[in-house]
Design a protein around this motif. Structure first.
Motif, mmCIF file in Angstrom:
data_model
loop_
_atom_site.group_PDB
_atom_site.id
_atom_site.type_symbol
_atom_site.label_atom_id
_atom_site.label_comp_id
_atom_site.label_asym_id
_atom_site.label_seq_id
_atom_site.Cartn_x
_atom_site.Cartn_y
_atom_site.Cartn_z
ATOM 1 N N THR A 1 0.804 -1.221 0.000
ATOM 2 C CA THR A 1 0.000 0.000 0.000
ATOM 3 C C THR A 1 0.842 1.279 0.000
ATOM 4 N N PHE B 1 -6.138 2.725 2.351
ATOM 5 C CA PHE B 1 -6.647 1.632 3.174
ATOM 6 C C PHE B 1 -8.119 1.344 2.881
ATOM 7 N N LEU C 1 -7.802 -0.817 -0.069
ATOM 8 C CA LEU C 1 -7.398 -2.162 0.359
ATOM 9 C C LEU C 1 -8.590 -2.927 0.907
ATOM 10 N N PHE C 2 -9.397 -2.272 1.716
ATOM 11 C CA PHE C 2 -10.601 -2.906 2.264
ATOM 12 C C PHE C 2 -11.516 -3.392 1.149
ATOM 13 N N VAL D 1 -9.874 -6.406 -0.929
ATOM 14 C CA VAL D 1 -9.889 -7.687 -0.217
ATOM 15 C C VAL D 1 -11.274 -8.324 -0.249
ATOM 16 N N LEU E 1 -9.415 0.900 9.239
ATOM 17 C CA LEU E 1 -9.516 0.291 7.908
ATOM 18 C C LEU E 1 -8.392 -0.713 7.673
ATOM 19 N N SER F 1 -8.955 -4.751 7.188
ATOM 20 C CA SER F 1 -8.456 -5.357 5.952
ATOM 21 C C SER F 1 -7.536 -6.536 6.257
ATOM 22 N N ASN G 1 -9.606 -9.495 7.260
ATOM 23 C CA ASN G 1 -10.235 -10.125 6.102
ATOM 24 C C ASN G 1 -9.241 -10.912 5.271
ATOM 25 N N ILE G 2 -8.009 -10.401 5.146
ATOM 26 C CA ILE G 2 -6.980 -11.130 4.402
ATOM 27 C C ILE G 2 -6.684 -12.472 5.084
#
Length: 245
Positions: free
Chosen positions: A101, A146, A149-150, A153, A231, A235, A238-239
């Motif tokens: 990122t 971010f 990214l959220f 993902v 955030l 993320s 979730n990853i």
């Protein structure tokens, strides 16, 4: 030292592969500038309106540039399984995702100064509070990255990421005080405005450029920092749950 070597190599690879590609330039620069031109023509005002419009186009340049970039770099690599090879790098997942990122954050910062360079030839920017402007640009870039990214993902395809991004990006144009003051919004929309990170970044930019901020700069910075951390942590969770477990 090995961790930072891996960090730099991941960042450098993304620069070579993804940055300054036509889609990123169009969404990150041309599209926000086109929106600004539309508002400028619609207002029918002269050069004196540039100061009021400039914070909006800066914020949009950052938002569209960073989220578009993350939709490609993260979603595309996950689909092609190259992200799985990155997981073998001798660095923690937190540092790995910061490497993925960081380039988008830098891209967002650079995007922010493109409208500034254009405005220099049209208006006097000597009154800008750079001590507030620069942290605002950086925090907006981090928060937007971010957010991207959220979104990346949460989907599996690049076109899904772009579509899902628009679900957040387009409402922000009208709800975050970029071009219209939040005070002019209907009462039922104001809580939604204050739930969006770009609202506080735009407030900092307005305050730095023409003094039209609602909150003080430290409060805006603190709220944006909370959004950034939140955030990023969501993320990462979730990853771990969707891509690793």
């Amino acid at each position: 030292m090995k961790r930072w070597i891996a960090f730099w190599n991941i960042l450098a690879k993304d620069f070579r592969t993804y940055y300054l590609k036509p889609p990123n330039i169009s969404w990150g620069l041309i599209f926000p500038l086109a929106w600004t031109g539309m508002f400028f023509i619609k207002s029918g005002k002269g050069l004196e309106s540039i100061s009021s419009i400039l914070p909006g186009v800066i914020a949009l340049s950052i938002l569209f540039g960073t989220t578009s970039l993350l939709a490609v770099t993260v979603t595309f690599e996950k689909k092609n399984r190259s992200f799985e090879r990155l997981l073998l790098a001798p660095i923690p997942i937190e540092l790995l995702m910061l490497a993925k990122t960081s380039g988008a954050i830098l891209f967002g910062v650079v995007n922010a100064f493109v409208p500034i360079l254009m405005a220099v030839f049209l208006i006097d920017l000597g009154h800008v509070d750079w001590l507030v402007f620069i942290p605002a640009v950086f925090l907006i870039s981090v928060a937007s990255t971010f957010l991207g990214l959220f979104i990346a993902v949460a989907v599996n395809e690049v076109f899904e990421a772009q579509t899902f991004s628009n679900f957040f990006r387009f409402p922000m144009i009208f709800l975050c005080g970029l071009f219209f003051p939040i005070s002019s919004l209907p009462v039922f929309l104001k809580p939604l405005s204050y739930a969006l990170p770009l609202t506080y970044g735009a407030d900092m930019l307005h305050g730095a450029i023409h003094g039209g901020n609602m909150l003080s700069a430290p409060i805006d910075m603190a709220i944006l920092a909370v959004f950034c951390v939140g955030l990023f942590m969501v993320s990462l969770r979730n990853i771990r749950n969707r891509w690793i477990a």
